[in-house]
Design a protein around this motif. Structure first.
Motif, PDB file in Angstrom:
ATOM      1  N   ARG A 129       0.831  -1.316  -0.038  1.00 14.66           N
ATOM      2  CA  ARG A 129      -0.005  -0.159  -0.173  1.00 14.66           C
ATOM      3  C   ARG A 129       1.133   1.269  -0.018  1.00 14.66           C
ATOM      4  O   ARG A 129       0.415   2.406  -0.690  1.00 14.66           O
ATOM      5  N   LEU A 184       3.524   1.900  -1.673  1.00 12.34           N
ATOM      6  CA  LEU A 184       4.014   1.810  -3.011  1.00 12.34           C
ATOM      7  C   LEU A 184       2.809   2.468  -4.053  1.00 12.34           C
ATOM      8  O   LEU A 184       3.250   3.050  -5.017  1.00 12.34           O
ATOM      9  N   LEU A 185       1.662   2.557  -3.600  1.00 14.17           N
ATOM     10  CA  LEU A 185       0.460   2.947  -4.408  1.00 14.17           C
ATOM     11  C   LEU A 185       0.221   4.424  -4.231  1.00 14.17           C
ATOM     12  O   LEU A 185       0.761   5.189  -3.346  1.00 14.17           O
ATOM     13  N   ASP A 186       0.223   4.882  -5.575  1.00 15.69           N
ATOM     14  CA  ASP A 186       0.002   6.538  -5.598  1.00 15.69           C
ATOM     15  C   ASP A 186      -1.320   6.926  -5.281  1.00 15.69           C
ATOM     16  O   ASP A 186      -2.398   6.325  -5.859  1.00 15.69           O
ATOM     17  N   ASP A 187      -1.698   7.860  -4.639  1.00 14.65           N
ATOM     18  CA  ASP A 187      -2.997   8.367  -4.323  1.00 14.65           C
ATOM     19  C   ASP A 187      -3.466   8.876  -5.396  1.00 14.65           C
ATOM     20  O   ASP A 187      -4.852   8.854  -5.502  1.00 14.65           O
ATOM     21  N   LYS A 188      -2.947   9.512  -6.483  1.00 15.39           N
ATOM     22  CA  LYS A 188      -3.471  10.007  -7.552  1.00 15.39           C
ATOM     23  C   LYS A 188      -4.107   9.021  -8.591  1.00 15.39           C
ATOM     24  O   LYS A 188      -5.233   9.253  -9.060  1.00 15.39           O
ATOM     25  N   ASP A 189      -3.551   7.782  -8.451  1.00 15.61           N
ATOM     26  CA  ASP A 189      -4.259   6.552  -9.230  1.00 15.61           C
ATOM     27  C   ASP A 189      -5.386   6.386  -8.606  1.00 15.61           C
ATOM     28  O   ASP A 189      -6.466   6.071  -9.359  1.00 15.61           O
ATOM     29  N   ASP A 190      -5.737   6.360  -7.455  1.00 16.33           N
ATOM     30  CA  ASP A 190      -6.822   6.137  -6.499  1.00 16.33           C
ATOM     31  C   ASP A 190      -7.849   7.197  -7.038  1.00 16.33           C
ATOM     32  O   ASP A 190      -9.079   6.635  -7.215  1.00 16.33           O
ATOM     33  N   ARG A 191      -7.649   8.403  -7.185  1.00 13.97           N
ATOM     34  CA  ARG A 191      -8.450   9.291  -7.398  1.00 13.97           C
ATOM     35  C   ARG A 191      -8.860   9.289  -8.902  1.00 13.97           C
ATOM     36  O   ARG A 191     -10.141   9.356  -9.132  1.00 13.97           O
TER      37      ARG A 191
END
Length: 71
Positions: free
Chosen positions: A40, A42-49
């Motif tokens: 988690r 390593l995940l980018d918040d922008k990808d989630d948005r």
């Protein structure tokens, strides 16, 4: 020798409480997803948005002009 009368039950009590706490955390699922937190980060918040359709506008906020409050 008299200190052992106090220290042995104290050590047993602390060990039993540590074991009970570990068993409680095991039962409540604390160790179910050991790799999730590592991945988690390593995940980018922008990808989630983007995936949820949210947008932040992609722009940085404009800096405000300095306020001069001298009268």
């Amino acid at each position: 020798m008299s200190s052992l009368v106090f220290l042995v039950p104290l050590a047993l009590l602390l060990g039993a409480s540590a074991l009970a706490t570990f068993l409680w955390s095991l039962k409540s699922g604390q160790y179910e997803d050991l790799d999730g937190a590592a991945e988690r980060i390593l995940l980018d918040d922008k990808d989630d948005r983007i995936a949820t359709g949210e947008s932040d506008g992609g722009a940085l906020p404009e800096p405000s002009a300095p306020q001069n409050n001298r009268h």
